[in-house]
Scaffold this motif. Structure first.
Motif, mmCIF file in Angstrom:
data_model
loop_
_atom_site.group_PDB
_atom_site.id
_atom_site.type_symbol
_atom_site.label_atom_id
_atom_site.label_comp_id
_atom_site.label_asym_id
_atom_site.label_seq_id
_atom_site.Cartn_x
_atom_site.Cartn_y
_atom_site.Cartn_z
ATOM 1 N N ASP A 1 5.104 -7.981 -13.390
ATOM 2 C CA ASP A 1 5.206 -7.484 -14.763
ATOM 3 C C ASP A 1 4.044 -6.542 -15.051
ATOM 4 O O ASP A 1 3.286 -6.178 -14.141
ATOM 5 N N SER A 2 3.895 -6.159 -16.300
ATOM 6 C CA SER A 2 2.861 -5.179 -16.650
ATOM 7 C C SER A 2 1.448 -5.729 -16.484
ATOM 8 O O SER A 2 0.493 -4.963 -16.407
ATOM 9 N N ARG A 3 1.292 -7.058 -16.390
ATOM 10 C CA ARG A 3 -0.036 -7.654 -16.213
ATOM 11 C C ARG A 3 -0.431 -7.797 -14.754
ATOM 12 O O ARG A 3 -1.600 -7.941 -14.444
ATOM 13 N N GLY A 4 0.553 -7.823 -13.833
ATOM 14 C CA GLY A 4 0.238 -7.981 -12.420
ATOM 15 C C GLY A 4 1.354 -8.665 -11.662
ATOM 16 O O GLY A 4 2.524 -8.589 -12.047
ATOM 17 N N ILE A 5 0.969 -9.348 -10.600
ATOM 18 C CA ILE A 5 1.920 -10.033 -9.730
ATOM 19 C C ILE A 5 1.606 -11.526 -9.751
ATOM 20 O O ILE A 5 0.472 -11.928 -9.505
ATOM 21 N N GLU A 6 2.630 -12.321 -10.036
ATOM 22 C CA GLU A 6 2.481 -13.776 -10.025
ATOM 23 C C GLU A 6 3.357 -14.336 -8.911
ATOM 24 O O GLU A 6 4.535 -14.011 -8.816
ATOM 25 N N ILE A 7 2.753 -15.163 -8.071
ATOM 26 C CA ILE A 7 3.461 -15.793 -6.965
ATOM 27 C C ILE A 7 3.576 -17.273 -7.301
ATOM 28 O O ILE A 7 2.564 -17.973 -7.420
ATOM 29 N N ARG A 8 4.807 -17.729 -7.458
ATOM 30 C CA ARG A 8 5.057 -19.126 -7.801
ATOM 31 C C ARG A 8 5.554 -19.859 -6.570
ATOM 32 O O ARG A 8 6.618 -19.562 -6.048
ATOM 33 N N ALA B 1 -5.656 -4.730 -11.642
ATOM 34 C CA ALA B 1 -7.005 -4.272 -11.313
ATOM 35 C C ALA B 1 -7.604 -5.040 -10.129
ATOM 36 O O ALA B 1 -8.523 -4.548 -9.473
ATOM 37 N N ASP B 2 -7.081 -6.230 -9.852
ATOM 38 C CA ASP B 2 -7.600 -7.070 -8.766
ATOM 39 C C ASP B 2 -6.922 -6.806 -7.430
ATOM 40 O O ASP B 2 -7.323 -7.362 -6.421
ATOM 41 N N ILE B 3 -5.880 -5.975 -7.414
ATOM 42 C CA ILE B 3 -5.116 -5.754 -6.194
ATOM 43 C C ILE B 3 -5.679 -4.565 -5.428
ATOM 44 O O ILE B 3 -5.846 -3.482 -5.974
ATOM 45 N N GLN B 4 -5.968 -4.799 -4.155
ATOM 46 C CA GLN B 4 -6.456 -3.751 -3.282
ATOM 47 C C GLN B 4 -5.308 -3.068 -2.551
ATOM 48 O O GLN B 4 -5.299 -1.857 -2.400
ATOM 49 N N ASP B 5 -4.327 -3.871 -2.090
ATOM 50 C CA ASP B 5 -3.234 -3.299 -1.302
ATOM 51 C C ASP B 5 -2.046 -4.247 -1.302
ATOM 52 O O ASP B 5 -2.191 -5.447 -1.543
ATOM 53 N N ILE B 6 -0.883 -3.692 -1.003
ATOM 54 C CA ILE B 6 0.343 -4.463 -0.807
ATOM 55 C C ILE B 6 0.957 -3.923 0.476
ATOM 56 O O ILE B 6 1.136 -2.710 0.617
ATOM 57 N N ARG B 7 1.255 -4.816 1.426
ATOM 58 C CA ARG B 7 1.742 -4.361 2.736
ATOM 59 C C ARG B 7 2.917 -5.199 3.230
ATOM 60 O O ARG B 7 3.030 -6.376 2.920
ATOM 61 N N VAL B 8 3.740 -4.557 4.063
ATOM 62 C CA VAL B 8 4.789 -5.241 4.816
ATOM 63 C C VAL B 8 4.265 -5.393 6.236
ATOM 64 O O VAL B 8 3.771 -4.427 6.823
ATOM 65 N N ALA C 1 7.038 -0.294 -1.256
ATOM 66 C CA ALA C 1 6.714 1.082 -1.668
ATOM 67 C C ALA C 1 6.799 1.212 -3.190
ATOM 68 O O ALA C 1 5.948 1.851 -3.819
ATOM 69 N N LEU C 2 7.791 0.574 -3.778
ATOM 70 C CA LEU C 2 7.937 0.586 -5.231
ATOM 71 C C LEU C 2 6.783 -0.150 -5.900
ATOM 72 O O LEU C 2 6.206 0.338 -6.881
ATOM 73 N N LEU C 3 6.409 -1.304 -5.353
ATOM 74 C CA LEU C 3 5.278 -2.051 -5.907
ATOM 75 C C LEU C 3 3.972 -1.274 -5.779
ATOM 76 O O LEU C 3 3.130 -1.305 -6.681
ATOM 77 N N CYS C 4 3.803 -0.559 -4.670
ATOM 78 C CA CYS C 4 2.600 0.265 -4.495
ATOM 79 C C CYS C 4 2.578 1.411 -5.516
ATOM 80 O O CYS C 4 1.522 1.757 -6.045
ATOM 81 N N LEU D 1 1.563 -0.100 -8.713
ATOM 82 C CA LEU D 1 0.123 -0.371 -8.637
ATOM 83 C C LEU D 1 -0.679 0.898 -8.935
ATOM 84 O O LEU D 1 -1.593 0.882 -9.751
ATOM 85 N N ARG D 2 -0.321 1.996 -8.282
ATOM 86 C CA ARG D 2 -1.040 3.258 -8.532
ATOM 87 C C ARG D 2 -0.916 3.685 -9.976
ATOM 88 O O ARG D 2 -1.889 4.120 -10.599
ATOM 89 N N GLN D 3 0.273 3.538 -10.551
ATOM 90 C CA GLN D 3 0.485 3.915 -11.952
ATOM 91 C C GLN D 3 -0.333 3.028 -12.892
ATOM 92 O O GLN D 3 -0.949 3.531 -13.810
ATOM 93 N N GLN D 4 -0.340 1.718 -12.633
ATOM 94 C CA GLN D 4 -1.088 0.785 -13.504
ATOM 95 C C GLN D 4 -2.592 1.030 -13.421
ATOM 96 O O GLN D 4 -3.278 0.978 -14.420
ATOM 97 N N VAL D 5 -3.092 1.288 -12.211
ATOM 98 C CA VAL D 5 -4.528 1.563 -12.040
ATOM 99 C C VAL D 5 -4.888 2.877 -12.706
ATOM 100 O O VAL D 5 -5.930 3.011 -13.334
ATOM 101 N N HIS D 6 -4.003 3.875 -12.594
ATOM 102 C CA HIS D 6 -4.245 5.183 -13.221
ATOM 103 C C HIS D 6 -4.263 5.051 -14.743
ATOM 104 O O HIS D 6 -5.110 5.643 -15.404
ATOM 105 N N VAL D 7 -3.350 4.270 -15.318
ATOM 106 C CA VAL D 7 -3.283 4.071 -16.751
ATOM 107 C C VAL D 7 -4.522 3.339 -17.240
ATOM 108 O O VAL D 7 -5.067 3.641 -18.300
ATOM 109 N N ALA D 8 -4.990 2.347 -16.453
ATOM 110 C CA ALA D 8 -6.153 1.561 -16.860
ATOM 111 C C ALA D 8 -7.456 2.351 -16.819
ATOM 112 O O ALA D 8 -8.384 2.052 -17.552
ATOM 113 N N SER D 9 -7.525 3.365 -15.943
ATOM 114 C CA SER D 9 -8.797 4.099 -15.823
ATOM 115 C C SER D 9 -8.860 5.296 -16.721
ATOM 116 O O SER D 9 -8.196 5.542 -17.598
#
Length: 157
Positions: free
Chosen positions: A74-81, A92-99, A143-146, A149-157
């Motif tokens: 969601d707009s706040r981040g990624i939650e793994i249940r 802001a806490d995410i460095q990378d997302i990889r397959v 790729a979509l999540l990345c 991520l780039r969009q959210q980090v760009h908006v936050a900065s």
């Protein structure tokens, strides 16, 4: 409205058919455990009464939990249940997302060939539940999540 907001929220969960298979398997296991004990004279009566209740409660817990387990974006981040634990990574806490290739795929026929991980700035790594080649197009989703991520980090900065 930013471009990533149109793609959110995203939910990755176990398919209903797979939950049905899981529940059927576990129900048969419980029946195989309970039926011989109920007809036998050896176990005490309290065990004969308690075991079906424990099995029923376990099946209810498994069903309800299996419906909640997954990855929510969601707009706040990624939650793994998980079945027991929840982990949240803020954007802001995410460095990378990889397959990455799944090492278990060589040993298990039904295991996904590729699984995905989120990496935090503190070195933490967590598997994204159901973001794998068995459930979705993992490359496309990551790729979509990345991109989000780039969009959210760009908006936050």
């Amino acid at each position: 409205m930013s471009g990533s907001d149109e793609l959110l929220p995203r939910v990755y969960r176990l398919r209903a058919t797979r939950i049905g298979i899981l529940m059927t398997t576990m129900s048969l296991f419980c029946l195989a455990l309970v039926v011989p004990l109920v007809g036998d004279d050896l176990p005490p009566t309290w065990l004969k009464a308690l075991l079906p209740l424990v099995c029923a409660a376990s099946l209810c817990w498994l069903y309800l939990t299996a419906k909640r387990v997954g990855t929510l974006v969601d707009s706040r981040g990624i939650e793994i249940r998980g079945f027991v634990r929840r982990t949240r990574f803020g954007w802001a806490d995410i460095q990378d997302i990889r397959v990455v290739p799944n090492p278990a795929a060589a040993r298990q026929q039904l295991a996904p060939a590729f699984i995905s991980y989120v990496y935090g700035h503190n070195g933490a790594r967590a598997q994204l539940m159901y973001v794998d080649t068995l459930h979705v197009d993992a490359e496309r989703e990551v790729a979509l999540l990345c991109a989000i991520l780039r969009q959210q980090v760009h908006v936050a900065s």
